[in-house]
Scaffold this active site. Structure first.
Site: not given
Length: 356
Positions: A123, A275, A305
């Site tokens: 991320s 995501d 995600h």
């Protein structure tokens, strides 16, 4: 964070806390005796620069780091960089860069092959990976990074209306508004509404960056769940004053110039269908491939995600988390270590639902 489990020592790993040039890190090293240097893996955690690194045994990414060290037989270092809002951007980038340079300079002291150091992140940690790798290509006094691993990376703050932002705008794990509002704490003050509409980008910059950030570059199959081109919005100069740091390449690595992109190391990119930042990974993949950089890409059709943080948690039986980690381990084990033959190289694409 207090609800996270406390992890016990792993009999298969040496785990200890260190300082890399003043930056706190946590080391995970297989206990087996090694007659040669190991791969070294730096891991930058996610959390949009404000979460997930307590410096205690409750670290959200503890399972991930242990899994990487055990399964890939590698020396893994989790970088516990400073967090916002107490330490605003670019403190996070500075800490990750400093820790990386320390390992590159002192690899042999830790039993690590200096020619096989991998930088990985999840991320916003993947954002930091991309930024650090771009910075390091400018250095001629250090060993070259062997590879970078980007797990559903956030890579640009220019267009928040790409197909993945539209399709996953209300995703409960991380929505479009959540990503931008949390960014307030990471990046100081800016107008969320203006960023959502795109009025923070001057027209001349929009034209320049359209070469790299363009929904036309997103394959048709990734628009099947719906996409409508966003209507043009007028530029607001005052908004740019609040958000001009958005366009730093340390925050938006997708905006780096071609001469930087072409020097980047072999890359693994993972994207997830559900995501908001899925398309950032797809666009970066294209840029790297266009520049001749070797890319291994995997797209998980059934994942969301941050799925990696539920690895091996019985109450969250998402098989895609383990599949994701196994693919990463396979990539790492294919990288050359002194005395071994590399199995990696070239441009490859792995997808659960087929290639691009």
């Amino acid at each position: 964070m207090n609800g996270l489990p406390i992890f016990k020592q792993d009999p298969r790993l040496h785990i200890k806390k260190l300082q890399f040039d003043g930056v706190p890190v946590k080391q995970y090293q297989p206990r087996e005796d090694h007659t040669k240097h190991q791969r070294g893996i730096l891991f930058f955690h996610g959390g949009i620069g404000i979460w997930c690194s307590t410096g205690k045994d409750r670290n959200t990414y503890e399972r991930v780091c242990r899994y990487l060290a055990r399964e890939s037989a590698s020396f893994v270092v989790s970088v516990l960089y400073r967090l916002a809002p107490e330490h605003p951007y670019p403190a996070q980038f500075e800490d990750c860069l400093k820790a990386t340079i320390h390992l590159l300079k002192n690899a042999k002291e830790y039993g690590v092959d200096p020619d096989c150091i991998v930088i990985s992140g999840d991320s916003s940690g993947a954002t930091l990976v991309a930024a650090v790798c771009q910075e390091l290509v400018k250095r001629t006094d250090l060993p070259k990074v062997r590879a970078q691993i980007l797990l559903h990376p956030f890579l640009q703050a220019v267009d928040f209306n790409l197909p993945s932002y539209q399709q996953n705008a209300f995703n409960p794990v991380i929505s479009k508004r959540m990503l931008l509002e949390i960014g307030l704490k990471y990046r100081r003050k800016y107008s969320v509404q203006a960023a959502m509409k795109g009025s923070h980008v001057p027209e001349d910059m929009r034209i320049k960056w359209k070469t790299w950030i363009n929904p036309d570059h997103i394959p048709k199959r990734f628009k099947s769940r719906g996409y409508k081109p966003a209507p043009p919005t007028p530029f607001r100069p005052k908004v740019l004053e609040q958000s001009n740091e958005f366009f730093d390449t340390t925050f938006s690595p997708l905006l780096a110039e071609d001469d930087i992109i072409s020097q980047l190391p072999e890359t693994y990119i993972l994207t997830c269908e559900y995501d908001v930042v899925r398309d950032d990974g797809l666009l970066y993949k294209k840029r790297l491939e266009d520049a001749g950089v070797g890319v291994t890409w995997e797209h998980l059709e059934d994942a969301f995600h941050g799925v990696v943080i539920v690895l091996d948690i019985p109450v969250f039986p998402f098989s895609c988390a383990k599949r994701k980690m196994d693919r990463i381990v396979k990539f790492i084990k294919g990288l050359h270590v002194s005395g071994e033959i590399s199995l990696a190289g070239g441009v490859k694409a792995f997808t659960k639902g087929g290639g691009l």
